[in-house]
Design an enzyme around this catalytic site. Structure first.
Site, PDB file in Angstrom:
ATOM      1  N   PRO A  11       0.796  -1.231   0.000  1.00 34.68           N
ATOM      2  CA  PRO A  11       0.000   0.000   0.000  1.00 34.68           C
ATOM      3  C   PRO A  11       0.827   1.280   0.000  1.00 34.68           C
ATOM      4  O   PRO A  11       1.853   1.371   0.676  1.00 34.68           O
ATOM      5  CB  PRO A  11      -0.830  -0.106   1.287  1.00 34.68           C
ATOM      6  CG  PRO A  11      -0.156  -1.137   2.115  1.00 34.68           C
ATOM      7  CD  PRO A  11       0.514  -2.071   1.162  1.00 34.68           C
ATOM      8  N   ASN A  12       0.332   2.217  -0.757  1.00 30.50           N
ATOM      9  CA  ASN A  12       0.855   3.586  -0.856  1.00 30.50           C
ATOM     10  C   ASN A  12       2.140   3.701  -1.679  1.00 30.50           C
ATOM     11  O   ASN A  12       2.620   4.810  -1.918  1.00 30.50           O
ATOM     12  CB  ASN A  12       1.061   4.218   0.536  1.00 30.50           C
ATOM     13  CG  ASN A  12      -0.226   4.237   1.337  1.00 30.50           C
ATOM     14  OD1 ASN A  12      -1.234   4.734   0.840  1.00 30.50           O
ATOM     15  ND2 ASN A  12      -0.225   3.686   2.535  1.00 30.50           N
ATOM     16  N   ARG A  19       4.656  11.123  -2.424  1.00 32.36           N
ATOM     17  CA  ARG A  19       4.542  10.723  -1.031  1.00 32.36           C
ATOM     18  C   ARG A  19       5.854  10.960  -0.278  1.00 32.36           C
ATOM     19  O   ARG A  19       6.869  10.351  -0.605  1.00 32.36           O
ATOM     20  CB  ARG A  19       4.210   9.233  -1.007  1.00 32.36           C
ATOM     21  CG  ARG A  19       4.181   8.623   0.345  1.00 32.36           C
ATOM     22  CD  ARG A  19       4.138   7.116   0.258  1.00 32.36           C
ATOM     23  NE  ARG A  19       4.024   6.570   1.588  1.00 32.36           N
ATOM     24  CZ  ARG A  19       4.309   5.324   1.920  1.00 32.36           C
ATOM     25  NH1 ARG A  19       4.707   4.477   0.993  1.00 32.36           N
ATOM     26  NH2 ARG A  19       4.195   4.929   3.151  1.00 32.36           N
ATOM     27  N   TYR A  24      11.146   8.962   0.765  1.00 35.04           N
ATOM     28  CA  TYR A  24      11.116   7.975  -0.318  1.00 35.04           C
ATOM     29  C   TYR A  24      11.723   8.473  -1.628  1.00 35.04           C
ATOM     30  O   TYR A  24      11.800   7.700  -2.592  1.00 35.04           O
ATOM     31  CB  TYR A  24       9.672   7.512  -0.549  1.00 35.04           C
ATOM     32  CG  TYR A  24       9.070   6.854   0.680  1.00 35.04           C
ATOM     33  CD1 TYR A  24       9.549   5.626   1.120  1.00 35.04           C
ATOM     34  CD2 TYR A  24       8.065   7.474   1.423  1.00 35.04           C
ATOM     35  CE1 TYR A  24       9.031   5.013   2.253  1.00 35.04           C
ATOM     36  CE2 TYR A  24       7.534   6.872   2.564  1.00 35.04           C
ATOM     37  CZ  TYR A  24       8.019   5.652   2.969  1.00 35.04           C
ATOM     38  OH  TYR A  24       7.511   5.052   4.098  1.00 35.04           O
ATOM     39  N   ASN A  75       8.081  -5.646  -1.247  1.00 37.98           N
ATOM     40  CA  ASN A  75       8.043  -4.497  -0.351  1.00 37.98           C
ATOM     41  C   ASN A  75       6.624  -4.462   0.217  1.00 37.98           C
ATOM     42  O   ASN A  75       5.700  -3.973  -0.430  1.00 37.98           O
ATOM     43  CB  ASN A  75       8.367  -3.190  -1.063  1.00 37.98           C
ATOM     44  CG  ASN A  75       8.463  -2.020  -0.071  1.00 37.98           C
ATOM     45  OD1 ASN A  75       7.951  -2.119   1.048  1.00 37.98           O
ATOM     46  ND2 ASN A  75       9.113  -0.944  -0.468  1.00 37.98           N
ATOM     47  N   ALA A  78       3.316  -0.818   4.647  1.00 40.72           N
ATOM     48  CA  ALA A  78       2.821  -0.823   6.034  1.00 40.72           C
ATOM     49  C   ALA A  78       2.373  -2.213   6.491  1.00 40.72           C
ATOM     50  O   ALA A  78       2.402  -2.496   7.699  1.00 40.72           O
ATOM     51  CB  ALA A  78       1.675   0.179   6.180  1.00 40.72           C
ATOM     52  N   GLU A  98      12.713  -9.536   1.281  1.00 39.14           N
ATOM     53  CA  GLU A  98      11.969  -8.361   1.758  1.00 39.14           C
ATOM     54  C   GLU A  98      12.801  -7.118   1.451  1.00 39.14           C
ATOM     55  O   GLU A  98      14.007  -7.096   1.723  1.00 39.14           O
ATOM     56  CB  GLU A  98      11.761  -8.497   3.276  1.00 39.14           C
ATOM     57  CG  GLU A  98      11.078  -7.317   3.933  1.00 39.14           C
ATOM     58  CD  GLU A  98      11.021  -7.462   5.461  1.00 39.14           C
ATOM     59  OE1 GLU A  98      11.588  -8.450   5.999  1.00 39.14           O
ATOM     60  OE2 GLU A  98      10.452  -6.566   6.105  1.00 39.14           O
ATOM     61  N   HIS A 100      12.881  -2.663   1.538  1.00 38.10           N
ATOM     62  CA  HIS A 100      12.305  -1.376   1.929  1.00 38.10           C
ATOM     63  C   HIS A 100      13.168  -0.273   1.335  1.00 38.10           C
ATOM     64  O   HIS A 100      14.404  -0.393   1.302  1.00 38.10           O
ATOM     65  CB  HIS A 100      12.262  -1.225   3.453  1.00 38.10           C
ATOM     66  CG  HIS A 100      11.409  -2.274   4.093  1.00 38.10           C
ATOM     67  ND1 HIS A 100      10.035  -2.207   4.100  1.00 38.10           N
ATOM     68  CD2 HIS A 100      11.740  -3.427   4.713  1.00 38.10           C
ATOM     69  CE1 HIS A 100       9.559  -3.277   4.700  1.00 38.10           C
ATOM     70  NE2 HIS A 100      10.568  -4.036   5.086  1.00 38.10           N
ATOM     71  N   ARG A 107      13.324   4.579  11.958  1.00 39.47           N
ATOM     72  CA  ARG A 107      12.129   5.425  11.953  1.00 39.47           C
ATOM     73  C   ARG A 107      11.273   5.169  13.205  1.00 39.47           C
ATOM     74  O   ARG A 107      11.782   4.693  14.212  1.00 39.47           O
ATOM     75  CB  ARG A 107      11.382   5.192  10.638  1.00 39.47           C
ATOM     76  CG  ARG A 107      12.258   5.535   9.420  1.00 39.47           C
ATOM     77  CD  ARG A 107      11.541   5.305   8.122  1.00 39.47           C
ATOM     78  NE  ARG A 107      10.372   6.168   8.003  1.00 39.47           N
ATOM     79  CZ  ARG A 107       9.400   5.977   7.117  1.00 39.47           C
ATOM     80  NH1 ARG A 107       9.485   4.960   6.268  1.00 39.47           N
ATOM     81  NH2 ARG A 107       8.373   6.790   7.070  1.00 39.47           N
TER      82      ARG A 107
HETATM   83  C1  DQA Z   1       8.442   1.014   3.451  1.00 35.37           C
HETATM   84  C2  DQA Z   1       8.582   1.253   4.956  1.00 35.37           C
HETATM   85  C3  DQA Z   1       7.256   1.032   5.666  1.00 35.37           C
HETATM   86  O1  DQA Z   1       7.395   1.280   7.057  1.00 35.37           O
HETATM   87  C4  DQA Z   1       6.210   1.983   5.127  1.00 35.37           C
HETATM   88  O2  DQA Z   1       4.955   1.720   5.719  1.00 35.37           O
HETATM   89  C5  DQA Z   1       6.126   1.973   3.637  1.00 35.37           C
HETATM   90  C6  DQA Z   1       7.347   1.869   2.842  1.00 35.37           C
HETATM   91  C7  DQA Z   1       9.734   1.358   2.680  1.00 35.37           C
HETATM   92  O3  DQA Z   1       9.856   0.937   1.547  1.00 35.37           O
HETATM   93  O4  DQA Z   1      10.595   2.065   3.209  1.00 35.37           O
HETATM   94  O5  DQA Z   1       5.046   2.155   3.070  1.00 35.37           O
HETATM   95  O6  DQA Z   1       8.147  -0.350   3.228  1.00 35.37           O
END
Ligand code: DQA
Length: 145
Positions: A11-12, A19, A24, A75, A78, A98, A100, A107
């Site tokens: 998501p997002n 964003r 990011y 990825n 959240a 995994e 990120h 964070r």
């Molecule tokens: C994320 C880190 C997560 O905590 C966050 O909710 C994201 C992006 C990252 O790629 O840094 O949406 O996965």
């Protein structure tokens, strides 16, 4: 023929570019897609790049990857921090990395726990979009030639 690798984003992440650019970066999701395809191609891999805000859809993609023995770069965004459903689906995938973009450990405290890390082959975090390139290199190195 290049071997497929699924790059699944939660998501997002479709909001990349607008964003929180201080976290990011300024590249958008289309840039990520383009970069991943090019990086994969250089490693004789065929990147299938997807993004969804829907947990059920993400779980379905992992089931499919597991059934087809397709390696996954995930990825979970959240969902990383609370989705046991995603962790259970990820546990079935033979080779799952995994990734990120940011380093969640640096964070807020709610980002410090990952349900996915324990079932992933490994985790790459904190290198911006380069996290995906490093994950692709890991997949290419691990897959039998
Ligand atoms: C994320 C880190 C997560 O905590 C966050 O909710 C994201 C992006 C990252 O790629 O840094 O949406 O996965």
């Amino acid at each position: 023929m290049n071997r497929p690798v699924l790059i699944a984003n939660g998501p997002n992440l479709g909001r990349l570019g607008s964003r929180e650019p201080e976290v990011y970066g300024h590249a958008d999701f289309a840039d990520l897609e383009r970069l991943c395809r090019a990086w994969a191609n250089d490693l004789s891999l065929d990147a299938i790049v997807r993004q969804t805000d829907d947990e059920a859809e993400l779980v379905g993609w992992l089931h499919h990857a597991s059934d087809q023995a397709i390696p996954v770069i995930l990825n979970p965004a959240a969902f990383t921090h609370y989705s046991y459903a995603l962790a259970d689906a990820a546990a079935e995938v033979e080779l799952l990395i995994e990734v990120h973009i940011s380093n969640p450990a640096r964070r807020e405290s709610f980002r410090h726990h990952s349900t996915i890390s324990a079932v992933a082959r490994g985790t790459i975090a904190g290198f911006g979009l380069d996290s995906y390139r490093l994950a692709l290199m890991a997949v290419a190195n691990i897959l039998p030639s």
